[in-house]
Write an enzyme that holds these catalytic residues in place. Structure first.
Site, PDB file in Angstrom:
ATOM      1  N   ASP A 261      83.860 -22.220  -3.261  1.00 11.07           N
ATOM      2  CA  ASP A 261      83.857 -20.885  -3.980  1.00 11.07           C
ATOM      3  C   ASP A 261      85.511 -20.956  -4.269  1.00 11.07           C
ATOM      4  O   ASP A 261      86.193 -21.040  -3.416  1.00 11.07           O
ATOM      5  CB  ASP A 261      83.551 -19.788  -3.072  1.00 11.07           C
ATOM      6  CG  ASP A 261      82.112 -19.920  -2.623  1.00 11.07           C
ATOM      7  OD1 ASP A 261      81.437 -20.127  -3.713  1.00 11.07           O
ATOM      8  OD2 ASP A 261      81.658 -19.956  -1.785  1.00 11.07           O
TER       9      ASP A 261
ATOM     10  N   SER B  35      75.703 -33.535  14.994  1.00  7.81           N
ATOM     11  CA  SER B  35      77.069 -33.311  14.630  1.00  7.81           C
ATOM     12  C   SER B  35      77.697 -32.031  14.795  1.00  7.81           C
ATOM     13  O   SER B  35      77.038 -31.124  14.835  1.00  7.81           O
ATOM     14  CB  SER B  35      77.197 -34.023  12.946  1.00  7.81           C
ATOM     15  OG  SER B  35      76.160 -33.275  12.278  1.00  7.81           O
TER      16      SER B  35
ATOM     17  N   GLU C  88      80.758 -29.343  13.488  1.00  7.34           N
ATOM     18  CA  GLU C  88      81.833 -29.233  12.402  1.00  7.34           C
ATOM     19  C   GLU C  88      82.884 -28.117  12.948  1.00  7.34           C
ATOM     20  O   GLU C  88      82.970 -27.182  13.779  1.00  7.34           O
ATOM     21  CB  GLU C  88      81.007 -28.079  11.478  1.00  7.34           C
ATOM     22  CG  GLU C  88      81.883 -27.834  10.139  1.00  7.34           C
ATOM     23  CD  GLU C  88      81.130 -27.185   9.076  1.00  7.34           C
ATOM     24  OE1 GLU C  88      80.084 -27.707   8.752  1.00  7.34           O
ATOM     25  OE2 GLU C  88      81.543 -25.993   8.545  1.00  7.34           O
TER      26      GLU C  88
ATOM     27  N   PHE D  49      79.941 -12.950   7.404  1.00  2.44           N
ATOM     28  CA  PHE D  49      79.521 -14.057   6.916  1.00  2.44           C
ATOM     29  C   PHE D  49      78.301 -14.317   6.157  1.00  2.44           C
ATOM     30  O   PHE D  49      78.021 -14.746   4.911  1.00  2.44           O
ATOM     31  CB  PHE D  49      79.497 -15.298   7.887  1.00  2.44           C
ATOM     32  CG  PHE D  49      80.705 -16.105   8.398  1.00  2.44           C
ATOM     33  CD1 PHE D  49      81.926 -15.442   8.137  1.00  2.44           C
ATOM     34  CD2 PHE D  49      80.624 -16.856   9.337  1.00  2.44           C
ATOM     35  CE1 PHE D  49      83.209 -16.400   8.401  1.00  2.44           C
ATOM     36  CE2 PHE D  49      81.807 -17.496   9.835  1.00  2.44           C
ATOM     37  CZ  PHE D  49      83.131 -17.150   9.276  1.00  2.44           C
TER      38      PHE D  49
ATOM     39  N   HIS E 126      73.180 -29.948  13.056  1.00  2.00           N
ATOM     40  CA  HIS E 126      74.535 -29.978  12.745  1.00  2.00           C
ATOM     41  C   HIS E 126      75.082 -28.732  13.141  1.00  2.00           C
ATOM     42  O   HIS E 126      74.752 -27.526  12.754  1.00  2.00           O
ATOM     43  CB  HIS E 126      74.974 -30.102  11.430  1.00  2.00           C
ATOM     44  CG  HIS E 126      76.154 -30.181  10.724  1.00  2.00           C
ATOM     45  ND1 HIS E 126      77.229 -31.118  10.680  1.00  2.00           N
ATOM     46  CD2 HIS E 126      77.281 -29.199  10.317  1.00  2.00           C
ATOM     47  CE1 HIS E 126      78.437 -30.672  10.214  1.00  2.00           C
ATOM     48  NE2 HIS E 126      78.375 -29.491   9.955  1.00  2.00           N
TER      49      HIS E 126
HETATM   50  P1  FAD Z   1      76.788 -26.390  -5.793  1.00  5.82           P
HETATM   51  O1  FAD Z   1      75.663 -27.583  -5.410  1.00  5.82           O
HETATM   52  O2  FAD Z   1      77.530 -26.954  -6.936  1.00  5.82           O
HETATM   53  O3  FAD Z   1      75.816 -25.391  -6.041  1.00  5.82           O
HETATM   54  C1  FAD Z   1      76.383 -24.121  -6.447  1.00  5.82           C
HETATM   55  C2  FAD Z   1      75.568 -23.330  -7.422  1.00  5.82           C
HETATM   56  O4  FAD Z   1      75.494 -23.705  -8.529  1.00  5.82           O
HETATM   57  C3  FAD Z   1      74.161 -23.168  -6.811  1.00  5.82           C
HETATM   58  O5  FAD Z   1      73.807 -21.951  -7.146  1.00  5.82           O
HETATM   59  C4  FAD Z   1      73.504 -24.337  -7.668  1.00  5.82           C
HETATM   60  O6  FAD Z   1      72.030 -23.673  -7.932  1.00  5.82           O
HETATM   61  C5  FAD Z   1      74.253 -24.109  -9.090  1.00  5.82           C
HETATM   62  N1  FAD Z   1      74.503 -25.569  -9.698  1.00  5.82           N
HETATM   63  C6  FAD Z   1      74.615 -26.844  -8.894  1.00  5.82           C
HETATM   64  N2  FAD Z   1      74.712 -27.570  -9.774  1.00  5.82           N
HETATM   65  C7  FAD Z   1      74.479 -27.178 -11.033  1.00  5.82           C
HETATM   66  C8  FAD Z   1      74.568 -27.633 -12.238  1.00  5.82           C
HETATM   67  N3  FAD Z   1      74.870 -28.981 -12.550  1.00  5.82           N
HETATM   68  N4  FAD Z   1      74.245 -26.938 -13.350  1.00  5.82           N
HETATM   69  C9  FAD Z   1      73.926 -25.308 -13.156  1.00  5.82           C
HETATM   70  N5  FAD Z   1      74.065 -24.943 -12.015  1.00  5.82           N
HETATM   71  C10 FAD Z   1      74.380 -25.762 -10.956  1.00  5.82           C
HETATM   72  N6  FAD Z   1      82.883 -24.334   1.335  1.00  5.82           N
HETATM   73  C11 FAD Z   1      84.363 -24.432   1.513  1.00  5.82           C
HETATM   74  O7  FAD Z   1      85.080 -23.854   0.885  1.00  5.82           O
HETATM   75  N7  FAD Z   1      84.833 -25.432   2.376  1.00  5.82           N
HETATM   76  C12 FAD Z   1      83.796 -26.043   3.264  1.00  5.82           C
HETATM   77  O8  FAD Z   1      84.174 -26.765   3.902  1.00  5.82           O
HETATM   78  C13 FAD Z   1      82.480 -25.830   3.110  1.00  5.82           C
HETATM   79  N8  FAD Z   1      81.539 -26.481   3.938  1.00  5.82           N
HETATM   80  C14 FAD Z   1      80.456 -26.159   3.715  1.00  5.82           C
HETATM   81  C15 FAD Z   1      79.241 -26.950   4.562  1.00  5.82           C
HETATM   82  C16 FAD Z   1      77.995 -26.906   4.315  1.00  5.82           C
HETATM   83  C17 FAD Z   1      77.055 -27.685   5.058  1.00  5.82           C
HETATM   84  C18 FAD Z   1      77.398 -25.720   3.480  1.00  5.82           C
HETATM   85  C19 FAD Z   1      75.937 -25.377   3.482  1.00  5.82           C
HETATM   86  C20 FAD Z   1      78.563 -25.111   2.674  1.00  5.82           C
HETATM   87  C21 FAD Z   1      79.830 -25.350   2.877  1.00  5.82           C
HETATM   88  N9  FAD Z   1      80.740 -24.740   2.180  1.00  5.82           N
HETATM   89  C22 FAD Z   1      82.253 -25.019   2.238  1.00  5.82           C
HETATM   90  C23 FAD Z   1      80.151 -23.525   1.319  1.00  5.82           C
HETATM   91  C24 FAD Z   1      80.050 -24.036  -0.135  1.00  5.82           C
HETATM   92  O9  FAD Z   1      81.118 -24.626  -0.673  1.00  5.82           O
HETATM   93  C25 FAD Z   1      79.494 -22.920  -0.806  1.00  5.82           C
HETATM   94  O10 FAD Z   1      78.039 -22.646  -0.548  1.00  5.82           O
HETATM   95  C26 FAD Z   1      79.484 -22.733  -2.427  1.00  5.82           C
HETATM   96  O11 FAD Z   1      79.299 -21.551  -3.108  1.00  5.82           O
HETATM   97  C27 FAD Z   1      78.814 -23.947  -3.012  1.00  5.82           C
HETATM   98  O12 FAD Z   1      78.939 -25.119  -2.845  1.00  5.82           O
HETATM   99  P2  FAD Z   1      77.858 -26.398  -3.242  1.00  5.82           P
HETATM  100  O13 FAD Z   1      78.575 -27.937  -2.809  1.00  5.82           O
HETATM  101  O14 FAD Z   1      76.326 -26.053  -2.333  1.00  5.82           O
HETATM  102  O15 FAD Z   1      77.858 -26.123  -4.725  1.00  5.82           O
END
Ligand code: FAD
Length: 288
Positions: free
Chosen positions: A106, A12, A14, A213, A263
């Site tokens: 973020d 895939s 991106e 980054f 990916h």
């Molecule tokens: P989460 O899974 O919510 O985790 C974030 C933090 O919170 C972690 O430290 C985790 O341990 C903690 N956490 C999670 N759940 C809980 C809970 N229930 N209670 C307490 N703590 C918790 N960013 C963008 O803005 N746009 C994009 O399109 C984008 N695409 C991405 C694609 C990929 C494949 C990846 C790996 C990252 C991408 N990111 C993107 C970056 C991502 O948004 C950031 O890394 C962000 O800081 C965390 O997102 P997450 O979905 O992993 O968050």
């Protein structure tokens, strides 16, 4: 002939939504070239806080309409309301999207309103509540751990929450240390996390940008690699050739070690990703 992917593995690519007409034209060319590799899907990033909402939707719509591999929009929930996510899900469903990359994102600097979702597991649960099994949900995983995580185990527990909420598969943050990936996959198994974790691959094209980054997202550039890249920083051709060698060798190790696919973070450029795929023997496929 495989319908998509290579050797039974997923492939895939991106993209990010372009902001200018020139960017849109460039992305069309990149998309056309990468489509020849028959990926499983093209994903399109989303600016957390909604900054690219329209651009992401438009890019997804165009990819969906192309007749090539389907598009998978990223949705990030930070700063969002349940209603705005509901609308987005409906809009994507209406154009036949079946796969979503569900993220927290973020908070952009200057934005203080955190919105109605705290973490990505809540977004995954909401997508399931609203749309049942319509969407195949990808989530993010961090072999070198998320920079905000208080500990490795806490991060794994939080990853497990996204899976329990209904995620189908994960794509990792990029890394340059395959052992981090293999360890992570082993730990996931020990934590009872059964979904596939697909490595996210970052081609090396611009060292300064990569260093910036990586600083922010917690992806480690090992010292041996960093020193060599620093030396090549202004020699674009040599840097890219070296980067292709390093990343291709890493992909070979990942695949030999059982990674379920690759990916690519393409940065909207075809050549760096194609160079790696070519080394891996992933060929342009002609329709059967
Ligand atoms: P989460 O899974 O919510 O985790 C974030 C933090 O919170 C972690 O430290 C985790 O341990 C903690 N956490 C999670 N759940 C809980 C809970 N229930 N209670 C307490 N703590 C918790 N960013 C963008 O803005 N746009 C994009 O399109 C984008 N695409 C991405 C694609 C990929 C494949 C990846 C790996 C990252 C991408 N990111 C993107 C970056 C991502 O948004 C950031 O890394 C962000 O800081 C965390 O997102 P997450 O979905 O992993 O968050």
């Amino acid at each position: 002939m495989a319908r998509w992917g290579f050797d039974g593995r997923s492939l895939s690519f991106e993209f990010f939504p372009p902001k200018t007409d020139t960017g849109r034209e460039k992305l069309r060319r990149t998309h056309a070239r990468l489509a020849q590799l028959r990926p499983e899907f093209f994903s399109v990033t989303f600016g957390a806080g909604g900054s690219t909402r329209e651009g992401t939707y438009e890019t997804v719509r165009e990819i969906q309409a192309s007749g090539d591999a389907p598009a998978a929009p990223h949705i990030s929930c930070i700063g969002a309301s349940r209603e705005s996510i509901r609308e987005l899900l409906q809009a994507y469903r209406a154009i036949g999207v079946r796969r979503i990359v569900a993220l927290r994102g973020d908070l952009p600097s200057g934005m203080v309103e955190r919105g109605e979702f705290a973490h990505a597991d809540e977004l995954v649960a909401f997508i399931r509540e609203e749309t049942g099994d319509w969407f195949y949900i990808e989530v993010a995983a961090y072999p070198e751990f998320h920079p905000e995580a208080p500990s490795a185990s806490a991060d794994l527990r939080n990853f497990a929450r996204k899976v329990a909420a209904g995620a189908n598969r994960a794509i990792t943050q990029y890394f340059f240390n395959p052992d981090a990936y293999f360890r992570f996959v082993d730990w996931c198994q020990a934590f009872g996390i059964g979904i596939d974790v697909v490595p996210g691959i970052m081609p090396i094209v611009n060292y300064r940008q990569l260093a910036r980054f990586s600083e922010g997202c917690g992806a480690e550039i090992p010292r041996w690699l960093r020193w060599r890249l620093e030396e090549l920083v202004d020699d674009v051709e040599a840097l890219r050739a070296f980067g292709t060698d390093v990343v291709s060798a890493m992909c070979e190790r990942l695949l030999a070690g059982g990674a379920p696919g690759l990916h690519f973070y393409t940065l909207n450029m075809a050549a760096p990703t194609l160079a790696i795929c070519d080394r891996l023997g992933i060929d342009v496929q002609t329709p059967a």
